[in-house]
Design an enzyme around this catalytic site. Structure first.
Site, PDB file in Angstrom:
ATOM      1  N   ALA A   1       0.795  -1.229   0.000  1.00  0.00           N
ATOM      2  CA  ALA A   1       0.000   0.000   0.000  1.00  0.00           C
ATOM      3  C   ALA A   1       0.824   1.273   0.000  1.00  0.00           C
ATOM      4  CB  ALA A   1      -0.933   0.006   1.212  1.00  0.00           C
ATOM      5  N   SER A   2       2.130   1.185  -0.215  1.00  0.00           N
ATOM      6  CA  SER A   2       2.965   2.379  -0.144  1.00  0.00           C
ATOM      7  C   SER A   2       2.951   3.208  -1.421  1.00  0.00           C
ATOM      8  CB  SER A   2       4.407   2.012   0.217  1.00  0.00           C
ATOM      9  OG  SER A   2       4.963   1.156  -0.764  1.00  0.00           O
ATOM     10  N   ARG A   3       2.421   2.664  -2.509  1.00  0.00           N
ATOM     11  CA  ARG A   3       2.375   3.408  -3.771  1.00  0.00           C
ATOM     12  C   ARG A   3       1.391   2.731  -4.725  1.00  0.00           C
ATOM     13  NH1 ARG A   3       7.743   0.975  -3.822  1.00  0.00           N
ATOM     14  NH2 ARG A   3       8.458   2.933  -2.916  1.00  0.00           N
TER      15      ARG A   3
ATOM     16  N   ILE B   1      -1.501   1.291  -6.988  1.00  0.00           N
ATOM     17  CA  ILE B   1      -2.884   0.890  -6.762  1.00  0.00           C
ATOM     18  C   ILE B   1      -3.175   0.751  -5.270  1.00  0.00           C
ATOM     19  CG2 ILE B   1      -4.542  -0.991  -7.085  1.00  0.00           C
ATOM     20  CD1 ILE B   1      -3.249  -1.459  -9.849  1.00  0.00           C
ATOM     21  N   GLY B   2      -2.247   0.182  -4.513  1.00  0.00           N
ATOM     22  CA  GLY B   2      -2.474   0.013  -3.084  1.00  0.00           C
ATOM     23  C   GLY B   2      -2.682   1.330  -2.375  1.00  0.00           C
TER      24      GLY B   2
ATOM     25  N   LYS C   1       6.728  -3.111   2.185  1.00  0.00           N
ATOM     26  CA  LYS C   1       8.160  -3.152   2.506  1.00  0.00           C
ATOM     27  C   LYS C   1       8.778  -1.768   2.584  1.00  0.00           C
ATOM     28  CE  LYS C   1       9.710  -5.804  -0.753  1.00  0.00           C
ATOM     29  NZ  LYS C   1      10.726  -6.537  -1.549  1.00  0.00           N
TER      30      LYS C   1
ATOM     31  N   ASP D   1       7.022  -7.858   4.992  1.00  0.00           N
ATOM     32  CA  ASP D   1       7.369  -8.753   3.897  1.00  0.00           C
ATOM     33  C   ASP D   1       6.328  -9.865   3.924  1.00  0.00           C
ATOM     34  OD1 ASP D   1       8.370 -10.697   2.183  1.00  0.00           O
ATOM     35  OD2 ASP D   1      10.455 -10.438   2.807  1.00  0.00           O
TER      36      ASP D   1
ATOM     37  N   TYR E   1       4.726 -16.862 -13.687  1.00  0.00           N
ATOM     38  CA  TYR E   1       3.914 -15.732 -13.234  1.00  0.00           C
ATOM     39  C   TYR E   1       2.431 -16.074 -13.321  1.00  0.00           C
ATOM     40  CZ  TYR E   1       1.759 -11.100 -13.045  1.00  0.00           C
ATOM     41  OH  TYR E   1       0.964 -10.018 -12.719  1.00  0.00           O
TER      42      TYR E   1
ATOM     43  N   LYS F   1      -0.450 -15.890 -10.271  1.00  0.00           N
ATOM     44  CA  LYS F   1      -1.649 -15.046 -10.283  1.00  0.00           C
ATOM     45  C   LYS F   1      -2.928 -15.880 -10.330  1.00  0.00           C
ATOM     46  CE  LYS F   1      -1.543 -11.224 -10.045  1.00  0.00           C
ATOM     47  NZ  LYS F   1      -1.383 -10.309  -8.874  1.00  0.00           N
TER      48      LYS F   1
END
Length: 281
Positions: free
Chosen positions: A14-16, A18-19, A38, A70, A164, A168
């Site tokens: 959530a630091s940048r 979409i979050g 993180k 993490d 990947y 997902k």
């Protein structure tokens, strides 16, 4: 009063991007926001830390708890949930937004990179739910929302980047299972995926470069779509929706407001795992 008012929402990554956008949208609705990521120190290329987002949340009049996390570390995840409950009295919503991406095939994916994607993507969905479950069961409006795609079994999505894709799709498959497992407890479990590519650091630095932003929408569309899902009753469960589908449920069909570059009126780029995606190799 909005249904999310006073609810406690844990958002990973959530630091940048979409979050962060989801955190701010929920804060505007009066929710308590736990910013779990993180990024505790500023990055030279990527703006935003758990502390700067916490300040933005509080500036909107909501309560914030920054927590350096993490998602691969189960002890940290359990500590996160306990501290959240101790701080706010419970946990209502988990948003699995943290992600790792490498569009490499099996031959070119190192074992440690394979493990990283499985742990940050699929395993974290299990882990956050497992750790938060005692409190989610007590909530009157419990939701788990994971940013993962509808399942598309076309071999195209496996040939070029099966590791990947596995990670997902694993998020979505776990969500389908948890939706049924947790139904009796009144816990809704859903997935959300963008119809188009979104202007984020992953696009700029890991995939296509910033020049691709003109074909993107902004993270705001994912935040508004997330709110549309989280504001549904908990009987709305077991769905894997595109952002456009989620917004349509609440009557939002005019999407030009989300275009990153309003001066560019060409086609937007469809995201991975969708049949009309043109940018996967």
């Amino acid at each position: 009063m909005n249904v999310l008012s006073k609810k406690t929402i844990v958002i990973t990554g959530a630091s940048r991007g979409i979050g962060r956008e989801i955190a701010l949208a929920a804060a505007k609705r009066g929710a308590n926001i736990v910013i779990a990521a993180k990024s505790a120190e500023p990055h030279p290329k990527l703006p935003g830390t758990i502390y700067t987002v916490a300040e933005e949340v509080e500036a909107l009049g909501a309560k914030a708890l920054p927590f350096q996390l993490d998602v691969r570390d189960h002890a940290q995840v359990f500590e996160l949930m306990q501290k959240t409950a101790d701080t706010f009295g419970g946990i209502d919503i988990i948003i699995n937004n943290a992600g790792a991406i490498s569009l490499t095939n099996v031959e070119n994916t190192r074992p440690n990179l394979f493990d990283r994607m499985q742990s940050i993507n699929a395993r974290a969905v299990y882990l956050t739910a497992h750790a938060a479950l005692p409190w989610l069961k007590k909530s009157g409006h419990a939701h788990i929302l994971s940013l993962s795609p509808p399942l598309n079994m076309d071999p195209r999505w496996f040939k070029a980047h099966a590791p990947y894709t596995l990670s997902k799709y694993g998020m979505t498959m776990l969500s389908i299972g948890m939706a049924e497992e947790f139904r009796e407890h009144g816990i809704a479990v859903n997935c959300l995926w963008p119809r188009t590519i979104i202007a984020t650091a992953a696009i700029e630095f890991a995939l296509m470069g910033k020049e691709a932003f003109r074909q993107c929408r902004t993270p705001a569309i994912m935040a508004d779509a997330a709110m549309a899902i989280l504001e549904q009753p908990t009987s709305f469960t077991g769905n894997a929706l595109l952002d456009e589908q989620a917004l349509e449920k609440v009557g939002i069909t005019e999407l030009e407001q989300y275009r990153y570059d309003s001066s560019y009126q060409g086609p937007l780029g469809a995201d991975l795992f969708l049949d009309d995606c043109l940018w996967s190799h």
